[in-house]
Design a protein around this motif. Structure first.
Motif, PDB file in Angstrom:
ATOM      1  N   TYR A  59       0.795  -1.236   0.110  1.00  0.00           N
ATOM      2  CA  TYR A  59      -0.079   0.058  -0.021  1.00  0.00           C
ATOM      3  C   TYR A  59       0.878   1.247   0.047  1.00  0.00           C
ATOM      4  CZ  TYR A  59      -3.488  -3.451   1.361  1.00  0.00           C
ATOM      5  OH  TYR A  59      -4.419  -4.445   1.446  1.00  0.00           O
ATOM      6  N   SER A  68      -7.750  -1.806   1.969  1.00  0.00           N
ATOM      7  CA  SER A  68      -7.529  -3.246   1.725  1.00  0.00           C
ATOM      8  C   SER A  68      -7.811  -3.721   0.259  1.00  0.00           C
ATOM      9  CB  SER A  68      -8.221  -4.084   2.965  1.00  0.00           C
ATOM     10  OG  SER A  68      -7.892  -5.506   2.739  1.00  0.00           O
ATOM     11  N   SER A  70      -7.774  -7.074  -2.174  1.00  0.00           N
ATOM     12  CA  SER A  70      -8.086  -8.240  -2.451  1.00  0.00           C
ATOM     13  C   SER A  70      -8.180  -8.742  -3.988  1.00  0.00           C
ATOM     14  CB  SER A  70      -8.782  -8.996  -1.211  1.00  0.00           C
ATOM     15  OG  SER A  70     -10.364  -8.114  -1.623  1.00  0.00           O
TER      16      SER A  70
END
Length: 116
Positions: A59, A68, A70
């Motif tokens: 990040y 976050s 994914s």
């Protein structure tokens, strides 16, 4: 030809949350590293998060701990969960490979607006 369809953006108050999705077609999805990029007015597009083929995530400093990333290989989809949003997170978010293609190949993006 790779197609990238981003969605999930919108208007949210500071401190709120959004989850972005990017559906990829026409690419070897699982063989690539994917990232979410952000473009803010008057600034260059920047990479805010990326996820490797083995799901390792990285990040940009300003979003670490709040965003976050994914991926769902069986869905050819990359997600970006964003929490504790700030006004400076506003912009148009795009997904693409990391590094991105040199000859264009970007989707329309999805706009995130965070009101303070």
């Amino acid at each position: 030809q790779v197609q990238l369809v981003e969605s999930g953006g919108g208007l949210v108050q500071a401190g709120g949350s959004l989850t972005l999705s990017c559906v990829v077609s026409g690419s070897s999805f699982r063989d690539n590293e994917w990232g979410w990029y952000r473009q803010r007015p008057g600034r260059q597009r920047e990479l805010v998060a990326r996820i490797s083929r083995n799901h390792a995530a990285y990040y940009m400093g300003s979003v670490s701990g709040r965003f976050s990333i994914s991926r769902a290989n069986f869905e050819n989809t990359v997600y970006l969960q964003m929490k504790l949003l700030k006004a400076e997170d506003s912009g148009v978010y795009f997904c693409n490979t990391v590094p991105p293609p040199t000859s264009g190949g970007w989707g329309q993006g999805t706009r995130v607006t965070v009101s303070s």
